[in-house]
Motif scaffolding. Sequence first.
Motif, PDB file in Angstrom:
ATOM      1  N   LEU A 103       0.833  -1.214   0.000  1.00  0.00           N
ATOM      2  CA  LEU A 103       0.000   0.000   0.000  1.00  0.00           C
ATOM      3  C   LEU A 103       0.864   1.260   0.000  1.00  0.00           C
ATOM      4  O   LEU A 103       0.546   2.243  -0.679  1.00  0.00           O
ATOM      5  N   ASN A 104       1.962   1.208   0.755  1.00  0.00           N
ATOM      6  CA  ASN A 104       2.824   2.382   0.851  1.00  0.00           C
ATOM      7  C   ASN A 104       3.848   2.475  -0.267  1.00  0.00           C
ATOM      8  O   ASN A 104       4.438   3.541  -0.480  1.00  0.00           O
ATOM      9  N   ALA A 105       4.062   1.378  -0.974  1.00  0.00           N
ATOM     10  CA  ALA A 105       5.088   1.356  -2.014  1.00  0.00           C
ATOM     11  C   ALA A 105       4.588   1.865  -3.358  1.00  0.00           C
ATOM     12  O   ALA A 105       5.344   2.495  -4.107  1.00  0.00           O
ATOM     13  N   VAL A 106       3.326   1.581  -3.684  1.00  0.00           N
ATOM     14  CA  VAL A 106       2.827   1.825  -5.047  1.00  0.00           C
ATOM     15  C   VAL A 106       3.029   3.274  -5.471  1.00  0.00           C
ATOM     16  O   VAL A 106       3.441   3.552  -6.609  1.00  0.00           O
ATOM     17  N   LYS A 107       2.786   4.204  -4.592  1.00  0.00           N
ATOM     18  CA  LYS A 107       2.905   5.627  -4.952  1.00  0.00           C
ATOM     19  C   LYS A 107       4.338   6.029  -5.261  1.00  0.00           C
ATOM     20  O   LYS A 107       4.579   7.051  -5.917  1.00  0.00           O
ATOM     21  N   ASN A 108       5.300   5.232  -4.796  1.00  0.00           N
ATOM     22  CA  ASN A 108       6.714   5.573  -5.006  1.00  0.00           C
ATOM     23  C   ASN A 108       7.340   4.849  -6.193  1.00  0.00           C
ATOM     24  O   ASN A 108       8.470   5.170  -6.576  1.00  0.00           O
ATOM     25  N   GLU A 149      10.593  -2.573  -0.875  1.00  0.00           N
ATOM     26  CA  GLU A 149      11.626  -1.565  -0.614  1.00  0.00           C
ATOM     27  C   GLU A 149      11.182  -0.163  -1.034  1.00  0.00           C
ATOM     28  O   GLU A 149      11.682   0.833  -0.518  1.00  0.00           O
ATOM     29  N   ALA A 150      10.219  -0.105  -1.967  1.00  0.00           N
ATOM     30  CA  ALA A 150       9.703   1.198  -2.392  1.00  0.00           C
ATOM     31  C   ALA A 150       8.833   1.845  -1.318  1.00  0.00           C
ATOM     32  O   ALA A 150       8.492   3.027  -1.421  1.00  0.00           O
ATOM     33  N   ALA A 151       8.475   1.097  -0.284  1.00  0.00           N
ATOM     34  CA  ALA A 151       7.762   1.694   0.848  1.00  0.00           C
ATOM     35  C   ALA A 151       8.672   2.629   1.634  1.00  0.00           C
ATOM     36  O   ALA A 151       8.211   3.434   2.440  1.00  0.00           O
ATOM     37  N   ARG A 152       9.977   2.505   1.417  1.00  0.00           N
ATOM     38  CA  ARG A 152      10.987   3.389   2.016  1.00  0.00           C
ATOM     39  C   ARG A 152      10.929   3.371   3.543  1.00  0.00           C
ATOM     40  O   ARG A 152      10.957   4.418   4.199  1.00  0.00           O
ATOM     41  N   SER A 153      10.841   2.176   4.089  1.00  0.00           N
ATOM     42  CA  SER A 153      10.815   2.010   5.543  1.00  0.00           C
ATOM     43  C   SER A 153      11.775   0.901   5.936  1.00  0.00           C
ATOM     44  O   SER A 153      11.422  -0.279   5.869  1.00  0.00           O
ATOM     45  N   LYS A 182       1.386 -18.146  -8.896  1.00  0.00           N
ATOM     46  CA  LYS A 182       2.148 -16.934  -8.592  1.00  0.00           C
ATOM     47  C   LYS A 182       2.203 -16.001  -9.802  1.00  0.00           C
ATOM     48  O   LYS A 182       2.160 -14.782  -9.652  1.00  0.00           O
ATOM     49  N   ILE A 183       2.322 -16.595 -10.985  1.00  0.00           N
ATOM     50  CA  ILE A 183       2.373 -15.780 -12.195  1.00  0.00           C
ATOM     51  C   ILE A 183       1.097 -14.948 -12.314  1.00  0.00           C
ATOM     52  O   ILE A 183       1.136 -13.746 -12.590  1.00  0.00           O
ATOM     53  N   HIS A 184      -0.036 -15.597 -12.084  1.00  0.00           N
ATOM     54  CA  HIS A 184      -1.322 -14.898 -12.161  1.00  0.00           C
ATOM     55  C   HIS A 184      -1.382 -13.756 -11.154  1.00  0.00           C
ATOM     56  O   HIS A 184      -1.746 -12.628 -11.503  1.00  0.00           O
ATOM     57  N   PHE A 185      -1.040 -14.038  -9.906  1.00  0.00           N
ATOM     58  CA  PHE A 185      -1.124 -12.998  -8.874  1.00  0.00           C
ATOM     59  C   PHE A 185      -0.123 -11.879  -9.123  1.00  0.00           C
ATOM     60  O   PHE A 185      -0.435 -10.698  -8.899  1.00  0.00           O
ATOM     61  N   HIS A 186       1.067 -12.231  -9.578  1.00  0.00           N
ATOM     62  CA  HIS A 186       2.056 -11.191  -9.887  1.00  0.00           C
ATOM     63  C   HIS A 186       1.583 -10.300 -11.025  1.00  0.00           C
ATOM     64  O   HIS A 186       1.822  -9.087 -11.013  1.00  0.00           O
ATOM     65  N   GLU A 187       0.927 -10.878 -12.013  1.00  0.00           N
ATOM     66  CA  GLU A 187       0.397 -10.075 -13.116  1.00  0.00           C
ATOM     67  C   GLU A 187      -0.677  -9.110 -12.622  1.00  0.00           C
ATOM     68  O   GLU A 187      -0.773  -7.968 -13.087  1.00  0.00           O
ATOM     69  N   GLU A 188      -1.483  -9.565 -11.652  1.00  0.00           N
ATOM     70  CA  GLU A 188      -2.469  -8.670 -11.047  1.00  0.00           C
ATOM     71  C   GLU A 188      -1.778  -7.526 -10.314  1.00  0.00           C
ATOM     72  O   GLU A 188      -2.224  -6.372 -10.374  1.00  0.00           O
ATOM     73  N   VAL A 189      -0.686  -7.844  -9.610  1.00  0.00           N
ATOM     74  CA  VAL A 189       0.079  -6.814  -8.913  1.00  0.00           C
ATOM     75  C   VAL A 189       0.618  -5.789  -9.909  1.00  0.00           C
ATOM     76  O   VAL A 189       0.499  -4.576  -9.695  1.00  0.00           O
ATOM     77  N   LEU A 190       1.199  -6.267 -10.991  1.00  0.00           N
ATOM     78  CA  LEU A 190       1.782  -5.373 -11.998  1.00  0.00           C
ATOM     79  C   LEU A 190       0.730  -4.463 -12.619  1.00  0.00           C
ATOM     80  O   LEU A 190       0.972  -3.263 -12.825  1.00  0.00           O
ATOM     81  N   LEU A 191      -0.435  -5.026 -12.921  1.00  0.00           N
ATOM     82  CA  LEU A 191      -1.511  -4.217 -13.505  1.00  0.00           C
ATOM     83  C   LEU A 191      -1.965  -3.143 -12.529  1.00  0.00           C
ATOM     84  O   LEU A 191      -2.180  -1.986 -12.919  1.00  0.00           O
ATOM     85  N   ALA A 192      -2.092  -3.504 -11.265  1.00  0.00           N
ATOM     86  CA  ALA A 192      -2.512  -2.540 -10.258  1.00  0.00           C
ATOM     87  C   ALA A 192      -1.473  -1.436 -10.078  1.00  0.00           C
ATOM     88  O   ALA A 192      -1.831  -0.252  -9.928  1.00  0.00           O
ATOM     89  N   ILE A 193      -0.193  -1.799 -10.097  1.00  0.00           N
ATOM     90  CA  ILE A 193       0.864  -0.788  -9.987  1.00  0.00           C
ATOM     91  C   ILE A 193       0.817   0.153 -11.182  1.00  0.00           C
ATOM     92  O   ILE A 193       0.956   1.376 -11.038  1.00  0.00           O
ATOM     93  N   GLU A 194       0.632  -0.423 -12.352  1.00  0.00           N
ATOM     94  CA  GLU A 194       0.590   0.393 -13.578  1.00  0.00           C
ATOM     95  C   GLU A 194      -0.528   1.432 -13.528  1.00  0.00           C
ATOM     96  O   GLU A 194      -0.375   2.551 -14.022  1.00  0.00           O
TER      97      GLU A 194
END
Length: 228
Positions: A103-108, A149-153, A182-194
């Motif tokens: 939650l804290n990483a996506v914005k960074n 690590e992008a959460a910067r904490s 894992k591939i499926h869930f990671h792809e969901e993560v990537l789409l959400a980050i994008e």
Amino acid sequence: MTVDNQPVVSRAQRETVQDRIYNEVRNGLMFGQFAPGQKLKLRALAKDAGTSYLPVRDALGRLVAEKALHLLPNRTIAVPELSREVVDDVWRVRIQLEEFATLNAVKNLTKGDLSALNSIQKEMSKKIAKGAHLEQLKSNKAFHFAIYEAARSPVLIGLIENLWLQAGPYISFTRNMKDDSKIHFHEEVLLAIETGDAKSAANAIKSDLMQGLHLIRAMLEEAEANET
């Protein structure tokens, strides 16, 4: 100068070698290189590392102090045994912290970060297809921590790393299973980050962790059934 044909290593050198061995074993524990209950042979590790016995002993001692390894009554150092109670406890806390980190990483995360994550994901897909399970686990760790690590904490990362140390032996328990989820869930993560959707990214991370937990529980139940 040598004593009993063993090289004398200065204090500074010994600390450097100890740190290297500590980090290598620690990383191996985190991505599932070591199996539950596996006993670590100090002299074999020293030979592989091209060093003397003492820095290996000291490095593993640090991991025992961190409860990542266990010191048995006969002074043997081993990876912790399997336990359903520990699994449930570790994963419950992992889910809370890793969701929060996401939650804290996506914005960074920048476009460059997203590109790097996509590259890790593609490599992971190739490793799964080849059946390179250990390499797949390394990529999985790289993917998750590139986000956290992008959460910067530093405090949060330290807590998550400690939990991955405890989770690693259980992850190794499933490493020979073919699991494409894992591939499926990671792809969901990537789409959400994008799309900048931090909540969806965190939910996908949670689903990824829950799927892993379900697999480990099932394998533990099967192992227990076979023992009876």
